[in-house]
Design a protein around this motif. Sequence first.
Motif, PDB file in Angstrom:
ATOM      1  N   PRO A 239      30.132  44.983  33.432  1.00 14.15           N
ATOM      2  CA  PRO A 239      31.174  45.675  32.675  1.00 14.15           C
ATOM      3  C   PRO A 239      31.249  45.254  31.216  1.00 14.15           C
ATOM      4  O   PRO A 239      31.395  46.090  30.326  1.00 14.15           O
TER       5      PRO A 239
ATOM      6  N   ALA B 109      30.396  44.704  40.483  1.00 10.59           N
ATOM      7  CA  ALA B 109      30.406  43.833  39.304  1.00 10.59           C
ATOM      8  C   ALA B 109      31.782  43.802  38.656  1.00 10.59           C
ATOM      9  O   ALA B 109      32.224  42.761  38.157  1.00 10.59           O
ATOM     10  N   TRP B 110      32.486  44.937  38.656  1.00  9.85           N
ATOM     11  CA  TRP B 110      33.848  44.963  38.128  1.00  9.85           C
ATOM     12  C   TRP B 110      34.751  44.044  38.946  1.00  9.85           C
ATOM     13  O   TRP B 110      35.579  43.304  38.391  1.00  9.85           O
ATOM     14  N   ILE B 111      34.598  44.102  40.268  1.00  5.99           N
ATOM     15  CA  ILE B 111      35.411  43.245  41.139  1.00  5.99           C
ATOM     16  C   ILE B 111      35.115  41.780  40.873  1.00  5.99           C
ATOM     17  O   ILE B 111      36.036  40.954  40.712  1.00  5.99           O
TER      18      ILE B 111
ATOM     19  N   LEU C   2      28.073  37.973  40.524  1.00  6.64           N
ATOM     20  CA  LEU C   2      27.867  38.852  39.375  1.00  6.64           C
ATOM     21  C   LEU C   2      26.398  38.842  38.956  1.00  6.64           C
ATOM     22  O   LEU C   2      25.804  39.893  38.680  1.00  6.64           O
TER      23      LEU C   2
ATOM     24  N   ARG D 234      27.801  48.537  40.039  1.00  5.75           N
ATOM     25  CA  ARG D 234      28.734  48.446  38.914  1.00  5.75           C
ATOM     26  C   ARG D 234      30.162  48.216  39.410  1.00  5.75           C
ATOM     27  O   ARG D 234      30.898  47.404  38.837  1.00  5.75           O
ATOM     28  N   ILE D 235      30.552  48.895  40.481  1.00  5.27           N
ATOM     29  CA  ILE D 235      31.889  48.691  41.047  1.00  5.27           C
ATOM     30  C   ILE D 235      32.049  47.252  41.531  1.00  5.27           C
ATOM     31  O   ILE D 235      33.068  46.593  41.281  1.00  5.27           O
TER      32      ILE D 235
ATOM     33  N   THR E 265      33.841  40.421  38.212  1.00  6.95           N
ATOM     34  CA  THR E 265      34.282  40.049  36.871  1.00  6.95           C
ATOM     35  C   THR E 265      35.790  39.821  36.833  1.00  6.95           C
ATOM     36  O   THR E 265      36.273  38.867  36.218  1.00  6.95           O
ATOM     37  N   ALA E 266      36.540  40.710  37.494  1.00  5.70           N
ATOM     38  CA  ALA E 266      37.997  40.552  37.519  1.00  5.70           C
ATOM     39  C   ALA E 266      38.400  39.246  38.190  1.00  5.70           C
ATOM     40  O   ALA E 266      39.283  38.521  37.702  1.00  5.70           O
TER      41      ALA E 266
END
Length: 360
Positions: free
Chosen positions: A310, A341-343, A241, A338-339, A345-346
């Motif tokens: 995110p 980073a979403w992964i 991240l 950004r995509i 973060t999840a």
Amino acid sequence: VLNNATVTGGIFADELDVNGRILAVGANIGGPVTLNGADLRNPSQTLIFLNGATIRGEVSTLGLRAQGFISASAAVFESSLDLTHVEQPSRNAPHLRVQLETATIKRLVLPVGSIHSLDLSGSKIELLVTPLVTEPKYRVNATGWTLGDVEGKIRTDHKAATRWLSPDPNAWLIEGDSPQPWHALAAVYERNGHPAEARRLRYTAANNVTKTAPPTTKLMRWGYRLIAGHGYYPLIAAFWLLLALAGGIALVDMNREHFVPTTINAATTITTHAAEGPTDTTITGADDCSTHPQYPCLDSFTYALTGVIPAAAGITRPDWAISSTAPVTVKLGLPALRILAWIFTAILLAGVTGLLRKSS
């Protein structure tokens, strides 16, 4: 031949010299069995058949020299099975192969070497005693085993356990890629208060499975390992991240001229003087902040933070936007980061909250 025999006392076979087989299939022996100093020979075949037998006393093999197999499948050892002092019959490789699959053993004591291989598949061992200074030096097949507790080097040393359990294609018994033996030993680590060692052992087991996984799943497993350590090290996702954030900062900073104000007004227009006369132009992120004191400067860190991470999105309305003439690397690079980073973060949140899937 003692098949299905009932022996109320023990069997004392010290110094026994046998060139052949000892059969005690299904025997019920109420006392100890001693083979101290015995010399048993039946190369490449079974020396002792104890399949289905029940032995209530200790089995002692002090100084036993054997060439062949000892088979005790589904046998019950209600006391101790001690193989510590088995001797090699010659200077060559050890000849004794011990088969204890599906056996139930209260206490199993293993030597450093002196035996060729050990089959513990499906066995139930209340206490496994291994050497204190090193792991056993022979191959073990332990798929499906159940362990109550472990003593010796491998009790707390996951590296020693790994060396013992790791697959060896040149060995007589090949465990394959089942992670079950690793997880069974890891459960012992956890019960003994060593969660970090248990996690490392489970992680190593997952890596071994990945090595021989089908090509269609190997790539996904490698990605899962790099991002979250197969679920055992979810904080790795935090590193990725931060790496995505650093990539966003670098991308913005190297392309400042392709960022324009989101609000076009007098504060975002500067006048330049040329031979043909003054010209009004809209500022870009690359312009000196002193030329537009009434409009915020482009901060690469802030823009990347709100545009990539995110959790940071929506804090404030962005003052800058990507221009329509920006290169594809900028137009697609930031959304891609950004995509990702979403992964990340999840996965990070799932790992911290315990929802991340992992083998146990």
